[in-house]
Design a protein around this motif. Structure first.
Motif, PDB file in Angstrom:
ATOM      1  N   THR A 128      43.612  44.291  31.204  1.00  0.00           N
ATOM      2  CA  THR A 128      43.399  44.788  32.564  1.00  0.00           C
ATOM      3  C   THR A 128      41.932  44.647  32.942  1.00  0.00           C
ATOM      4  N   GLN A 129      41.684  44.457  34.226  1.00  0.00           N
ATOM      5  CA  GLN A 129      40.331  44.413  34.756  1.00  0.00           C
ATOM      6  C   GLN A 129      39.995  45.702  35.502  1.00  0.00           C
ATOM      7  N   ASP A 130      40.892  46.675  35.460  1.00  0.00           N
ATOM      8  CA  ASP A 130      40.743  47.891  36.262  1.00  0.00           C
ATOM      9  C   ASP A 130      39.961  48.996  35.560  1.00  0.00           C
ATOM     10  N   TYR A 131      39.729  48.844  34.274  1.00  0.00           N
ATOM     11  CA  TYR A 131      39.060  49.900  33.511  1.00  0.00           C
ATOM     12  C   TYR A 131      37.997  49.289  32.604  1.00  0.00           C
ATOM     13  N   PRO A 134      38.682  51.565  26.873  1.00  0.00           N
ATOM     14  CA  PRO A 134      40.096  51.510  26.508  1.00  0.00           C
ATOM     15  C   PRO A 134      40.733  52.846  26.132  1.00  0.00           C
ATOM     16  N   GLU A 135      39.908  53.863  25.862  1.00  0.00           N
ATOM     17  CA  GLU A 135      40.468  55.119  25.372  1.00  0.00           C
ATOM     18  C   GLU A 135      41.470  55.712  26.358  1.00  0.00           C
ATOM     19  N   GLY A 136      42.625  56.121  25.845  1.00  0.00           N
ATOM     20  CA  GLY A 136      43.625  56.797  26.651  1.00  0.00           C
ATOM     21  C   GLY A 136      44.513  55.908  27.486  1.00  0.00           C
ATOM     22  N   LEU A 137      44.278  54.594  27.465  1.00  0.00           N
ATOM     23  CA  LEU A 137      45.000  53.692  28.373  1.00  0.00           C
ATOM     24  C   LEU A 137      46.289  53.128  27.786  1.00  0.00           C
ATOM     25  N   PHE A 138      46.746  53.672  26.666  1.00  0.00           N
ATOM     26  CA  PHE A 138      47.931  53.148  25.993  1.00  0.00           C
ATOM     27  C   PHE A 138      48.860  54.311  25.656  1.00  0.00           C
ATOM     28  N   HIS A 159      50.091  49.631  27.448  1.00  0.00           N
ATOM     29  CA  HIS A 159      49.319  49.900  28.664  1.00  0.00           C
ATOM     30  C   HIS A 159      50.244  49.985  29.881  1.00  0.00           C
ATOM     31  N   ALA A 160      51.199  49.083  29.972  1.00  0.00           N
ATOM     32  CA  ALA A 160      52.133  49.105  31.107  1.00  0.00           C
ATOM     33  C   ALA A 160      52.931  50.407  31.123  1.00  0.00           C
ATOM     34  N   LEU A 161      53.346  50.877  29.947  1.00  0.00           N
ATOM     35  CA  LEU A 161      54.118  52.118  29.888  1.00  0.00           C
ATOM     36  C   LEU A 161      53.243  53.319  30.248  1.00  0.00           C
ATOM     37  N   PRO A 257      34.828  64.943  31.065  1.00  0.00           N
ATOM     38  CA  PRO A 257      34.063  63.869  30.422  1.00  0.00           C
ATOM     39  C   PRO A 257      34.355  62.538  31.117  1.00  0.00           C
ATOM     40  N   PRO A 258      33.580  61.504  30.828  1.00  0.00           N
ATOM     41  CA  PRO A 258      33.721  60.250  31.583  1.00  0.00           C
ATOM     42  C   PRO A 258      34.998  59.464  31.300  1.00  0.00           C
ATOM     43  N   THR A 259      35.614  59.678  30.150  1.00  0.00           N
ATOM     44  CA  THR A 259      36.843  58.947  29.799  1.00  0.00           C
ATOM     45  C   THR A 259      37.774  59.886  29.047  1.00  0.00           C
ATOM     46  N   PRO A 260      39.027  59.491  28.878  1.00  0.00           N
ATOM     47  CA  PRO A 260      39.887  60.246  27.969  1.00  0.00           C
ATOM     48  C   PRO A 260      39.299  60.265  26.560  1.00  0.00           C
ATOM     49  N   ILE A 261      39.796  61.183  25.744  1.00  0.00           N
ATOM     50  CA  ILE A 261      39.317  61.285  24.370  1.00  0.00           C
ATOM     51  C   ILE A 261      40.415  60.968  23.356  1.00  0.00           C
TER      52      ILE A 261
END
Length: 309
Positions: A128-131, A134-138, A159-161, A257-261
């Motif tokens: 993906t180019q949207d993020y 990578p943390e939390g995106l799966f 990621h799609a799920l 925080p700035p991203t998922p953990i």
């Protein structure tokens, strides 16, 4: 002879399954020879003839397969025409970090490791180019794939799920939540995931943090501090760790925080977007896997003295 043979099991019910593969670009003669060479006890000439008689000789699909007990030659041909490849699986666990997910994928012997030499950012760019992180995106789930499939397939499925589940939960979100975007909700879900293993408490845990966000209070959640420490965390969190500022230290910085953990599961996503209707602002572990919730500091301090000191 061929008609009788075509309906007889190739291996018996008590035999072990046999794995075999057909290389890309193989014709029917080469395909049947590869099947026999892999240890499938079948006459390749008869199998070749059967494929031609049934009009399926040009429809055989390359890939890795598994011959199961009781399979007949005719069923074997149909299996290859349908491309019913040998299935492998990989479980991605709720609460894992992206690093743990990568390690599990890198260690899976049935995957083709196309991403092994890529950095996290290079890997993410292929999905993906949207993020940017990578943390939390799966999404944590069990993924099925054909033996020899690219590891990118698993990342793309996960990621799609995740996007599907996140968008579904976002569409049903409670009103007046303090999130600007679905990504904010994903960050909150990851905190909820790491704060409790009790599914029944996740909506209350989410309520605590949502209420604190609304009031501009520090979230003060240890899992974010631990995440920000990275390899420096050795199993114990100390007072100086809580006081050392990082991007993820919610004791020193207001807001999310700035991203998922971590990789949040469905229950944590649901809790982040539909927290309990409560004015709770604090919680403390009772030491038995459950938590004591309070809506004021005095009650919270009494709970801390009771359960922690």
């Amino acid at each position: 002879m061929v008609s009788y043979w075509a309906y007889q099991p190739i291996i018996g019910a008590d035999d072990e399954p046999i794995e075999f593969g057909i290389k890309p670009g193989s014709g029917v003669r080469s395909s049947t020879q590869q099947i026999a060479a892999a240890g499938v006890p079948v006459n390749p000439m008869l199998l070749h003839l059967l494929a031609r008689i049934t009009g399926k000789s040009a429809k055989l699909k390359a890939g890795n397969y598994e011959l199961k007990p009781g399979t007949t030659p005719l069923a074997l041909i149909d299996q290859i025409v349908r491309g019913e490849f040998a299935q492998e699986s990989l479980a991605v666990i709720e609460g894992w970090s992206f690093r743990q997910m990568r390690q599990a994928i890198n260690n899976h012997p049935a995957l083709k490791h196309d991403t092994l030499a890529l950095s996290d950012q290079e890997l993410l760019a292929k999905i993906t180019q949207d993020y940017k992180h990578p943390e939390g995106l799966f999404f944590p789930d069990t993924y099925l794939f054909a033996k020899g499939a690219s590891d990118l397939q698993v990342y793309r499925q996960a990621h799609a799920l995740l996007l599907k589940r996140l968008n579904e939960a976002w569409a049903k979100r409670s009103p007046s939540l303090p999130y600007k975007t679905p990504y904010d909700a994903l960050i909150m879900a990851s905190i909820v995931e790491k704060e409790t293993g009790q599914k029944s408490e996740r909506n209350m845990i989410a309520a605590v943090f949502v209420n604190r966000l609304k009031r501009g209070m520090l979230l003060q959640t240890d899992p974010t501090v631990i995440y920000g420490m990275g390899d420096k965390f050795q199993g114990n969190i100390r007072k100086r760790d809580l006081e050392t500022d990082t991007l993820y230290n919610t004791y020193t910085r207001v807001g999310l925080p700035p991203t998922p953990i971590a990789l949040p599961g469905a229950e944590s996503l649901g809790a982040a977007l539909a927290p309990a209707s409560s004015d709770v602002l604090y919680f403390v572990s009772r030491g038995n896997g459950t938590s004591e919730f309070s809506n004021n500091l005095n009650d919270h301090n009494r709970a801390v003295n009771k359960y922690q000191r």
